[in-house]
Design a protein around this motif. Structure first.
Motif, PDB file in Angstrom:
ATOM      1  N   ILE A 251       0.854  -1.191   0.000  1.00 51.84           N
ATOM      2  CA  ILE A 251       0.000   0.000   0.000  1.00 51.84           C
ATOM      3  C   ILE A 251       0.889   1.240   0.000  1.00 51.84           C
ATOM      4  O   ILE A 251       2.106   1.158   0.206  1.00 51.84           O
ATOM      5  N   TYR A 253       0.010   4.229   1.851  1.00 52.73           N
ATOM      6  CA  TYR A 253      -0.615   5.143   2.804  1.00 52.73           C
ATOM      7  C   TYR A 253       0.393   5.809   3.740  1.00 52.73           C
ATOM      8  O   TYR A 253       0.023   6.700   4.502  1.00 52.73           O
ATOM      9  N   LEU A 290      -0.662  -4.884  11.154  1.00 50.82           N
ATOM     10  CA  LEU A 290      -0.787  -5.461   9.801  1.00 50.82           C
ATOM     11  C   LEU A 290      -0.113  -6.820   9.764  1.00 50.82           C
ATOM     12  O   LEU A 290      -0.655  -7.796   9.229  1.00 50.82           O
ATOM     13  N   TYR A 384      -5.566  -2.492   9.693  1.00 49.32           N
ATOM     14  CA  TYR A 384      -5.299  -1.218   9.030  1.00 49.32           C
ATOM     15  C   TYR A 384      -4.993  -0.096  10.019  1.00 49.32           C
ATOM     16  O   TYR A 384      -4.014   0.639   9.868  1.00 49.32           O
ATOM     17  N   ASP A 883     -10.621   4.281   3.335  1.00 47.42           N
ATOM     18  CA  ASP A 883      -9.488   3.901   4.176  1.00 47.42           C
ATOM     19  C   ASP A 883      -8.545   5.085   4.350  1.00 47.42           C
ATOM     20  O   ASP A 883      -8.038   5.335   5.455  1.00 47.42           O
ATOM     21  N   GLY A 980      -4.487   2.383  -1.915  1.00 41.23           N
ATOM     22  CA  GLY A 980      -4.859   1.317  -1.007  1.00 41.23           C
ATOM     23  C   GLY A 980      -4.401  -0.052  -1.458  1.00 41.23           C
ATOM     24  O   GLY A 980      -3.574  -0.214  -2.351  1.00 41.23           O
ATOM     25  N   TYR A 981      -4.992  -1.072  -0.806  1.00 42.65           N
ATOM     26  CA  TYR A 981      -4.549  -2.441  -1.031  1.00 42.65           C
ATOM     27  C   TYR A 981      -4.925  -2.980  -2.400  1.00 42.65           C
ATOM     28  O   TYR A 981      -4.160  -3.696  -3.017  1.00 42.65           O
ATOM     29  N   SER A 990     -14.855   0.685   3.091  1.00 39.40           N
ATOM     30  CA  SER A 990     -13.480   0.576   3.582  1.00 39.40           C
ATOM     31  C   SER A 990     -13.297  -0.705   4.381  1.00 39.40           C
ATOM     32  O   SER A 990     -14.232  -1.459   4.627  1.00 39.40           O
ATOM     33  N   ARG A 991     -12.049  -0.935   4.763  1.00 41.84           N
ATOM     34  CA  ARG A 991     -11.677  -2.036   5.667  1.00 41.84           C
ATOM     35  C   ARG A 991     -12.075  -3.392   5.100  1.00 41.84           C
ATOM     36  O   ARG A 991     -12.607  -4.243   5.803  1.00 41.84           O
TER      37      ARG A 991
END
Length: 1007
Positions: A251, A253, A290, A384, A883, A980-981, A990-991
């Motif tokens: 990712i 972030y 994570l 996350y 996210d 993001g992922y 999200s998530r």
């Protein structure tokens, strides 16, 4: 002495028998002198045979008394050679002009590609098998022009969303009909089906191909054929194994570590960081949650098959096993498969029969609440955004946590407890089978009957242990044995019975006619039962066992059990016909008509009629095309109407059963005025409900040049859905404000392209081929049932003249250098800090559906070494990155993990930055803006395989017919602006469970 003499006699006989064999060798090539790899070489009248190696060479031992060898290869004319004096036979096999690129599935029959009038695409087993995907659908991604497949979860065997040439309904089903060996199957449940059993997948796109499926063909049809043995084939064994390791995709972030998080909290004056010194912060070890909740697990899969065939009988049996652990702890799929396919025919060939049977068992560990905001239940949320300074050692047990002064910062401890105390597992038995028989009444008149069934039985166990944090937290005062266990059973059975009578004849070897008459009956049943026991005794509780159940009592309702059940059925009946005409392999015409009856509609609207017309012109057969470069040049077109009777998209096991009684009026009982028991209207039925209809036109070109070195298709289409199933506003006189009705239209238009080019074809050197497929699709909503022609839900709006689910937001333009507040544009393009959600939102023209998508790649081989590469791409998809919004939310400082982007936050007047002040007065306004609306366009290295096929002449000495070793990689790298992922998902929530990167080592052995 006698034993020694007997052994001597046996040895002499054995040697004599061996010496009586004759070894024939040679090479098989095509007309260009290229080696034919994997061609069949069979001694006629025996099961003795072999296949050619990478250089087209073969060696076969011919038993004494046999003198004919049969040489065959898919797409080429079979040759029978009588042995002479030479022991070396080299042959050139010629292309069969009637079998260019195999046969094409057209409705309920097949045709040669030159005679096909319709738009279809074939995917072979070569690009499906020996991949680590639990679902066969996921392997099709990027391989078919116009077929958009997205998977929004990394759960092994997760359901995928499948759309062919756009989305054709607003509230109804939008996914294609799937058929396996003549049996319609649930398109949402492929986790129990073994992809290695699939021989080919045919995707039927236009109305010419799908209208004969009537009420189920509106969204396209995908026909899967499983593997079989071959007539005259010797006994063959094949074993393959795949060992894989999964990992999390990276990712962008820029997440804070423990020290960065605590320093931010110290600066902001909140959370644990505000309570300790800067020196103490530097000594905090920290935990990367994570790495704790996500893992890099090992997956294994094994397949062992046996196939054989005589002159009138063949069989194929496959045993499969897969154990795939998910990258999220407590997730995984274990699967066992058994398939047995049998085919046979009478000695005169008039009577033919076949059985296809697949028995499957799977155990699916799938955590619940993924994608939700439940801090005490969603493991992905914990991975996350859990603060990284909380240690695993802080966890004791659920009771200790519940009794503490816990805060949101304790999220990972809550979830660690849930890992230890929560159970959710699904055990599924799935059986899929069909029986087919056909008989040639006359040489040109054939009767065929196919009956198939799809059975699924799923038991789900969900248990929250009595000592868990959640059970204790939500227990009633005085309840010392909380927790619950739910066990539910879902059973779905469907069967389909198709009968057909087909007649064909020709006149003067110029005119060919085919006529088919059909009837089809479909029936499905659904049974569901669930039981929840509230109250579990920790001294005897074990998940799935009832010994820990606490009985209900008169003192309270803590332990009152809940039960539920449901029973549904569905049915369809159809009769239909098709007609095909061909003139001298130059011109063709086809037509279909079908009458369908659905259980969903009232008697006045129960029947629907669907039809299509198609035609072609084989330009390459014209005299003016002689001696030209084209092996195939065909112009084709089709127009037709298909139907969608699944007007409510229920999904899952309820696919066949959604909206079964919307034509009926219903009453219910309950508390009325003064609490008196009363009866009242609960549903107003609409007896005029009917099918959604899709009218589709298609014009396409198929081409092959330079001995099929360059080949491809190009299609232009328009699909219009009428009588959309939507809510029509009505008077609220009966406490009902809307009524389901057929109203509105939706249009999809675009084009498909598929091109393949063999750059190099070398018999002794390098072979290299490229391929590309792409789709462009444009949506337009034509008519909606509201007075202003719009339907709005939050930040999404559907309006006439635009696309489905268009984002409707005000525009974020940056940060005010003067005060750090967010800046937006109002409806008149003026900059403001306080836009109005009512007047300043604008239509963006953006949504979750792609404008362009497809795949491209290449295949190369050199003397046994091979390299296959496939890329996927998507252009035009926009999603909210919630996210990222979580990680930049200042109100979460001290509770959840943040991004280092916050270090760029505005601090003093004059700062130029893209991150607003952490105390900006209008932070709450970004929820209705496009601040976190991001493009998720991507190019992904979806699949790469590197391996080596050992030469068959080397393997013959050790008794093997095939040996292959390879390394695969899935989702190896993604080029995208999405931070993001998983850029692939079309879900803005999200998530969510990210898709993994998978690297595998495989081995395949044949003997």
């Amino acid at each position: 002495m006698k034993k020694l003499f007997s052994l001597l006699i046996f040895s002499v006989v054995l040697v004599a028998g061996v010496s009586a064999q004759r070894t024939i060798t040679g090479t098989l090539t095509d007309e260009d002198g290229l080696a034919l790899i994997g061609a069949n070489v069979l001694v006629e009248g025996t099961s003795v045979g072999t296949i050619t190696d990478i250089d087209g060479k073969y060696s076969v031992n011919v038993p004494d008394g046999y003198d004919v060898i049969v040489y065959s290869y898919t797409g080429y004319n079979t040759q029978e050679i009588t042995l002479g004096d030479s022991d070396v036979i080299d042959l050139v096999l010629t292309l069969n002009s009637q079998i260019i690129d195999e046969v094409v599935v057209v409705g309920y029959k097949t045709q040669s590609k030159p005679r096909s009038n319709v738009s279809t695409q074939l995917v072979s087993a070569n690009t499906i098998e020996s991949r680590p995907n639990a679902s066969v659908v996921q392997t099709l991604q990027g391989q078919v022009a116009g077929l958009n497949i997205t998977t929004s979860s990394g759960q092994p065997g997760a359901n995928s969303t499948i759309n062919l040439r756009g989305v054709s309904s607003i509230n109804g089903n939008t996914e294609p009909l799937f058929i396996i060996d003549g049996t319609p199957v649930d398109e949402d449940n492929f986790r129990s089906i073994n992809p290695n059993e699939i021989e080919s997948v045919s995707v039927l796109k236009d109305a010419g191909a799908t209208a004969i499926y009537g009420n189920r063909g509106a969204n396209g049809v995908i026909v899967m054929k499983t593997k079989s043995g071959a007539y005259g084939q010797g006994l063959k064994f094949n074993y393959s194994t795949l060992i894989s390791r999964s990992s999390v995709q990276p990712i962008d972030y820029d997440l804070m570590n423990a020290q960065e998080s605590l320093l931010l909290e110290r600066e902001f004056g909140t959370g644990r960081g505000s309570e300790i010194s800067e020196d103490s912060i530097m000594n905090v070890a920290g935990t990367d949650w994570l790495d704790f909740f996500l893992r890099s697990p090992i997956t294994q899969q094994h397949n062992f098959s046996v196939s054989t065939g005589s002159e009138y009988f063949n069989t194929f049996t496959n045993f499969g096993f897969m154990d795939q652990q998910g990258i999220l702890k407590s997730s995984g799929l274990k699967r066992y498969n058994l398939r047995s396919n049998i085919n046979g025919k009478s000695d005169n060939g008039k009577f033919r029969y076949g059985t296809k049977l697949s028995l499957n068992y799977s155990k699916n560990d799938e955590p619940s609440n993924i994608g939700s905001g439940a801090i005490n239940r969603n493991f992905i949320l914990g991975a996350y955004i859990s603060v990284p300074y909380i240690s695993v050692d802080e966890y004791v047990d659920g009771a200790t946590l519940a009794a503490s002064n816990w805060t949101f910062a304790d999220t990972p401890i809550m979830l660690l407890d849930r890992l230890n105390t929560f159970t959710r597992v699904e055990n599924e038995i799935k059986a899929l089978g069909s029986v087919n028989v056909s008989y040639d009444i006359l040489d040109n008149l054939t009767f065929t009957s196919v009956m198939g069934g799809d059975f699924a039985d799923q038991n789900r166990l969900t248990a929250e242990g009595p000592t868990s944090f959640n059970a204790i937290l939500f227990a009633e005062t005085g309840n010392n044995t909380p927790g619950f266990q739910t066990q539910s059973n879902t059973r779905v059975f469907s069967y389909n019975w198709l009968n057909s009578l087909n007649y064909n004849f020709s006149l003067n070897n110029l005119h060919s006619f085919e006529v088919g008459l059909y009837s089809e009956y479909f029936r499905a049943s659904y049974d569901f039962f669930t039981f929840t026991n509230n109250g579990l005794d920790p001294r005897t509780f074990s998940p799935g066992d009832g010994s820990g159940f606490v009985d209900d009592n008169a003192a309270n309702d803590f332990f009152a059990n809940t039960v539920g059940s449901n029973k549904l059925s569905a049915g369809l009946f159809s009769y239909f016909a098709d007609f095909n005409y061909d003139y001298n392999d130059k011109y063709g015409f086809g037509a279909t008509i079908r009458r369908d009856a659905s259980y969903r509609f009232s008697e006045s609207e129960r029947w629907g009629t669907f039809y299509s017309f198609s035609g072609r012109w084989n330009i390459d057969q014209e005299s003016f095309m002689e001696n030209g470069p084209f092996d195939l040049l065909k112009l084709r077109g089709s127009w037709g109407v298909t139907g969608n009777q699944r007007i409510v998209d229920s999904g899952g096991f309820l696919n066949y059963f959604g909206g079964p009684d919307l034509t009926e009026n219903f009453f219910a009982t309950g508390a009325g005025y003064g609490g008196a028991n009363s009866i009242f209207l609960s549903q107003i039925g609409n007896s005029t409900l009917k099918w959604e209809t899709v009218t589709q036109s298609n014009i396409g070109i198929d081409f092959e040049l330079f001995r099929s070195r360059l080949r491809g298709t190009f299609d232009v289409y328009t699909r219009t859905t009428d009588d959309l199933f939507q809510d029509r506003p009505v008077s609220a006189i009966n406490a009902t404000t809307s009524l389901r009705a057929n109203i509105g239209s939706l249009k999809n238009s675009g084009f498909d392209v598929y091109v393949a080019y063999d750059i190099l074809r070398s018999n002794n050197g390098l072979n290299l081929g490229l391929f590309l497929n792409t789709n462009y699709n444009k949506q337009e909503v034509i008519d909606l049932p509201t007075p202003d022609g719009t339907i709005q839900s939050g930040n999404v709006i559907t309006r006439e003249g635009s696309t489905l689910n268009e984002y409707y937001v005000y525009r974020y333009v940056g940060v005010n250098p003067a005060n750090g507040n967010l800046l937006f544009l109002d409806a008149d393009d003026n900059i403001t800090e306080n836009p109005s959600p009512d007047t300043d939102r604008v239509f963006t023209g953006k949504n979750i559906y792609p404008d362009y998508f497809g795949g491209f790649g290449f295949n190369a081989d050199f003397r046994g070494f091979f390299l296959d590469v496939q890329f996927n791409y998507t252009i035009g998809v926009y999603r909210f990155d919630f996210d990222l919004a979580d990680l930049l939310d200042p109100t979460s400082i001290g509770q959840f993990r943040m991004s280092n982007d916050l270090n760029r936050a505005w601090k003093t007047e004059g700062d130029i930055t893209d991150i607003p002040s952490l105390t900006a007065s209008n932070l709450a306004l970004d929820g209705s803006s496009d601040r976190f609306l991001q493009s998720s366009d991507y190019v992904r290295l979806r699949f790469i395989s590197l391996g080596y096929n050992f030469p068959t002449n080397m393997l013959a000495d050790i008794g093997l017919s095939k040996l292959s070793m390879f390394v695969n990689a899935e989702n190896m790298y993604t080029w995208t602006g999405w931070r993001g992922y998983d850029a692939e998902s079309t879900n803005s929530t999200s998530r969510r469970y990210p898709s993994p990167r998978i690297i595998s080592f495989g081995l395949e052995v044949g003997f």
